[in-house]
Each structure stands twice: as structure tokens, then as C-alpha cells.
Design a protein around this motif. Structure first.
Motif, mmCIF file in Angstrom:
data_model
loop_
_atom_site.group_PDB
_atom_site.id
_atom_site.type_symbol
_atom_site.label_atom_id
_atom_site.label_comp_id
_atom_site.label_asym_id
_atom_site.label_seq_id
_atom_site.Cartn_x
_atom_site.Cartn_y
_atom_site.Cartn_z
ATOM 1 N N ARG A 9 88.108 105.355 42.399
ATOM 2 C CA ARG A 9 88.438 104.041 43.350
ATOM 3 C C ARG A 9 87.227 103.069 43.064
ATOM 4 N NH1 ARG A 9 88.680 104.817 49.886
ATOM 5 N NH2 ARG A 9 90.761 105.599 49.248
ATOM 6 N N ILE A 10 87.820 101.779 42.952
ATOM 7 C CA ILE A 10 86.776 100.692 42.712
ATOM 8 C C ILE A 10 86.973 99.814 43.771
ATOM 9 C CG2 ILE A 10 86.402 98.565 40.999
ATOM 10 C CD1 ILE A 10 87.684 100.059 38.755
ATOM 11 N N GLU A 11 85.952 99.542 44.790
ATOM 12 C CA GLU A 11 86.066 98.567 45.885
ATOM 13 C C GLU A 11 85.567 97.184 45.281
ATOM 14 O OE1 GLU A 11 86.919 99.588 48.471
ATOM 15 O OE2 GLU A 11 86.944 101.649 48.730
ATOM 16 N N ASN A 12 86.302 96.086 45.784
ATOM 17 C CA ASN A 12 86.006 94.888 45.636
ATOM 18 C C ASN A 12 86.277 94.679 43.958
ATOM 19 O OD1 ASN A 12 85.085 94.143 48.256
ATOM 20 N ND2 ASN A 12 83.189 95.056 47.876
ATOM 21 N N ALA A 13 87.331 94.892 43.698
ATOM 22 C CA ALA A 13 87.685 95.022 42.301
ATOM 23 C C ALA A 13 87.826 93.572 41.794
ATOM 24 C CB ALA A 13 88.988 95.725 41.853
ATOM 25 N N ILE A 14 87.250 93.175 40.489
ATOM 26 C CA ILE A 14 87.578 92.054 39.874
ATOM 27 C C ILE A 14 88.372 92.510 38.692
ATOM 28 C CG2 ILE A 14 86.439 90.217 38.476
ATOM 29 C CD1 ILE A 14 83.910 90.665 40.270
ATOM 30 N N ALA A 15 89.585 91.683 38.597
ATOM 31 C CA ALA A 15 90.361 91.936 37.504
ATOM 32 C C ALA A 15 91.403 90.807 36.991
ATOM 33 C CB ALA A 15 91.233 93.509 37.738
ATOM 34 N N ASN A 63 88.803 88.747 42.572
ATOM 35 C CA ASN A 63 88.201 89.338 43.389
ATOM 36 C C ASN A 63 89.190 89.776 44.408
ATOM 37 O OD1 ASN A 63 86.626 90.359 45.913
ATOM 38 N ND2 ASN A 63 85.150 90.745 44.084
ATOM 39 N N PHE A 64 89.603 91.037 44.333
ATOM 40 C CA PHE A 64 90.566 91.430 45.759
ATOM 41 C C PHE A 64 90.070 92.799 46.341
ATOM 42 C CE2 PHE A 64 92.481 92.509 41.569
ATOM 43 C CZ PHE A 64 92.869 93.614 41.545
ATOM 44 N N GLY A 65 90.930 93.355 47.185
ATOM 45 C CA GLY A 65 90.728 94.702 47.769
ATOM 46 C C GLY A 65 90.135 95.780 47.031
ATOM 47 N N ARG A 66 90.839 96.646 46.220
ATOM 48 C CA ARG A 66 90.495 97.650 45.429
ATOM 49 C C ARG A 66 91.574 98.140 44.409
ATOM 50 N NH1 ARG A 66 90.876 101.208 50.366
ATOM 51 N NH2 ARG A 66 92.554 102.511 50.071
ATOM 52 N N ILE A 67 91.147 98.715 43.358
ATOM 53 C CA ILE A 67 91.923 99.530 42.875
ATOM 54 C C ILE A 67 91.589 101.129 42.686
ATOM 55 C CG2 ILE A 67 92.692 99.804 40.070
ATOM 56 C CD1 ILE A 67 91.554 97.147 39.585
ATOM 57 N N GLU A 68 92.702 101.792 42.448
ATOM 58 C CA GLU A 68 92.426 103.218 42.658
ATOM 59 C C GLU A 68 93.407 104.071 41.666
ATOM 60 O OE1 GLU A 68 92.747 104.308 46.675
ATOM 61 O OE2 GLU A 68 95.091 104.343 46.674
ATOM 62 N N THR A 69 92.828 104.875 41.143
ATOM 63 C CA THR A 69 93.860 105.832 40.148
ATOM 64 C C THR A 69 93.343 106.994 39.999
ATOM 65 O OG1 THR A 69 94.830 105.971 37.820
ATOM 66 C CG2 THR A 69 92.435 105.344 38.174
ATOM 67 N N SER A 70 94.309 108.530 39.797
ATOM 68 C CA SER A 70 93.992 109.658 39.637
ATOM 69 C C SER A 70 94.833 110.303 38.809
ATOM 70 C CB SER A 70 94.175 110.389 41.087
ATOM 71 O OG SER A 70 95.417 110.026 41.633
ATOM 72 N N ASN A 101 97.136 102.311 41.968
ATOM 73 C CA ASN A 101 97.370 101.256 42.969
ATOM 74 C C ASN A 101 96.364 99.936 42.969
ATOM 75 O OD1 ASN A 101 99.526 102.900 43.897
ATOM 76 N ND2 ASN A 101 98.220 104.211 45.137
ATOM 77 N N ARG A 102 96.716 99.222 43.449
ATOM 78 C CA ARG A 102 96.218 97.714 43.502
ATOM 79 C C ARG A 102 96.372 97.224 44.778
ATOM 80 N NH1 ARG A 102 98.572 96.647 38.189
ATOM 81 N NH2 ARG A 102 96.985 97.351 36.474
ATOM 82 N N PHE A 103 95.455 96.837 45.492
ATOM 83 C CA PHE A 103 95.355 96.219 46.940
ATOM 84 C C PHE A 103 94.930 95.119 46.762
ATOM 85 C CE2 PHE A 103 95.109 100.951 47.180
ATOM 86 C CZ PHE A 103 95.701 101.230 48.032
ATOM 87 N N PHE A 104 95.753 93.967 46.574
ATOM 88 C CA PHE A 104 95.120 92.454 46.422
ATOM 89 C C PHE A 104 94.825 91.892 47.689
ATOM 90 C CE2 PHE A 104 98.648 92.751 42.863
ATOM 91 C CZ PHE A 104 97.808 93.000 41.930
ATOM 92 N N ASP A 105 94.945 92.311 48.868
ATOM 93 C CA ASP A 105 94.723 91.704 50.128
ATOM 94 C C ASP A 105 93.697 92.530 50.560
ATOM 95 O OD1 ASP A 105 94.615 90.660 52.468
ATOM 96 O OD2 ASP A 105 96.544 90.931 52.997
ATOM 97 N N PRO A 106 92.487 91.945 50.817
ATOM 98 C CA PRO A 106 91.208 92.529 50.964
ATOM 99 C C PRO A 106 91.576 92.780 52.741
ATOM 100 C CG PRO A 106 90.584 90.957 49.837
ATOM 101 C CD PRO A 106 92.106 90.775 50.040
ATOM 102 N N THR A 107 92.202 92.091 53.535
ATOM 103 C CA THR A 107 92.378 92.261 54.860
ATOM 104 C C THR A 107 93.375 93.133 55.307
ATOM 105 O OG1 THR A 107 93.937 90.286 55.070
ATOM 106 C CG2 THR A 107 91.525 89.775 54.962
ATOM 107 N N ASP A 108 94.223 93.763 54.478
ATOM 108 C CA ASP A 108 95.361 94.377 54.553
ATOM 109 C C ASP A 108 95.420 95.597 53.273
ATOM 110 O OD1 ASP A 108 97.494 96.116 55.489
ATOM 111 O OD2 ASP A 108 99.087 94.440 55.201
#
Length: 226
Positions: A9-15, A63-70, A101-108
Motif C-alpha cells: 500500500r502506497i499512501e499519498n501516491a504520486i503517479a 498526488n492522490f489518495g493511495r495505490i494498493e496491490t497484492s 486498486n487506485r484511490f484518486f479521491d483523498p477525501t473518499d
């Protein structure tokens, strides 16, 4: 034999965000307007009734919410001799991706953009190789397996069934290769072979995925130590 389960999990991801994701996130975010909306502009009424769509869009690092993979990485390697003359090595390496999964909205952080099975993100992929050596000569065979994914970068996996159906998916790929090495003299080796033996073609939407646009490629060379 080895197998590893990974969860990243990468918080505050930049991509770099794809064009379609930029537009979708502008309108799907909990806040509007948001930074994604400033990356494109549409043609206005002054452009005329026959003109519509975008006239400007910028793809950039965001810069957006986070990216996670497994998923799971696994490998099996086995070596043995035949009649004391042939040395044989067999290797299998594979990956199963559980999620991307990518979470583009840091507020949601419930607003998830799944990427698994989109272009260049297969669920299953792997390689197998066989090497046989006898004296100064060795022969190798390898095959790469790439599971079916969306056929183009603009296709979102969550809407592929509605918008494209089966036509939105590219076929599964098997990419074969052959190689050989011959040891000559003391410090020299002649090598050669063929990559992409069956001349598989890249996706219509890509010049280099999952294979190079060069197609079948023969090679021959010599390595030596001075």
C-alpha cells in the motif's frame, strides 16, 4: 520451490493518471471542481454546433489518495542429469495478482478505481524455460504466458462489459523463444536464437505490448574475453 504473498500500500501516491481516469475522476469525486478538472478543457458553444468534446488535456504526475496491490509470486526450478552427458534445467515462474486498486479521491477512500485486467495489468502471467547442456553446446527454450487484459488503455475494466463486451478484451498470449550457446576456444562463446518464434503481434492499440512491434527477431553473436 518458493512462493511469496505480497501486499503493498502506497499512501499519498504520486503517479501518472490515464486520460480517461482524469475525466472520470473530475466528475466522480466527492468535491467538484477538483485538481483533475483543471487538466482538460471542453469546446464551448462558440466552437459551433458540429464541434464537441475536448480541445485540451494534460497527462501529468498527480498526488492522490493511495495505490494498493497484492498477489502471489511463485517459482519452481529443477536440475538433473541424463546419462551423465546431458545437464537439464527446468524453471517455472508465475504471478497471480489479487488486486490493483487506485484511490484518486483523498477525501473518499471508498471511491476505488480497479486496474486489474486493464491494459498491461494481467491477473495471471508467467514464464517457463528449459535448458539442455552437453559439453560445449547448450540449447534453450522459453515461453511467456500473459493473461487476457483490456485491449486498449482507454477501456476501464469496471465498464468493459457494458461498453464493449467480449470485444473489449485482447486474447491470451504465449510468446516463444529459442536460443543456443556454443563454447569455442577457451574464452569465447557463439550464441544465437529467435525471439517471438510465432511472430505474435502487439495489441492493435499498442506498439509494444505485450510484444515488440518488430515481430519475430533472429539474433547471432559472439562473446569473448580479452
Amino acid at each position: 520451490m518458493s512462493a511469496d504473498y505480497y501486499s503493498i500500500r502506497i499512501e499519498n501516491a504520486i503517479a501518472a493518471v490515464q486520460a480517461q481516469d482524469i475525466v472520470n475522476t473530475c466528475y466522480d469525486n466527492t468535491t467538484f471542481p477538483n485538481p483533475f478538472c483543471s487538466l482538460f478543457t471542453r469546446n464551448g458553444p462558440s466552437a459551433g454546433p458540429a464541434t464537441f468534446g475536448f480541445n485540451f488535456l494534460t497527462q501529468t504526475q498527480l498526488n492522490f489518495g493511495r495505490i494498493e496491490t497484492s498477489g502471489i509470486d511463485a517459482s519452481i526450478n529443477y536440475g538433473f542429469d541424463i546419462a551423465r552427458e546431458y545437464k537439464v534445467n527446468i524453471g517455472l515462474n508465475g504471478n497471480w495478482t489479487e488486486k490493483v486498486n487506485r484511490f484518486f479521491d483523498p477525501t473518499d477512500l471508498t471511491n476505488v478505481n480497479p486496474a486489474l485486467r486493464e491494459l498491461s495489468v494481467p491477473e495471471f502471467q508467467g514464464t517457463a524455460n528449459l535448458n539442455i547442456k552437453r559439453g560445449p553446446f547448450s540449447f534453450g527454450y522459453n515461453v511467456q504466458y500473459i493473461d487476457s487484459t483490456a485491449a486498449a488503455i482507454a477501456i476501464n475494466i469496471e465498464r468493459i462489459a457494458l461498453e464493449f463486451g467480449d470485444a473489449g478484451f485482447a486474447p491470451t498470449y504465449f510468446i516463444h523463444g529459442l536460443s543456443f550457446n556454443v563454447d569455442v576456444f577457451k574464452d569465447s562463446t557463439i550464441y544465437g536464437g529467435v525471439n517471438n518464434l510465432t511472430d505474435a503481434q502487439p495489441y492493435l492499440s499498442s506498439s509494444a505490448f505485450p510484444v515488440s512491434g518488430l515481430g519475430r527477431l533472429f539474433f547471432l553473436g559472439i562473446r569473448t574475453k580479452l
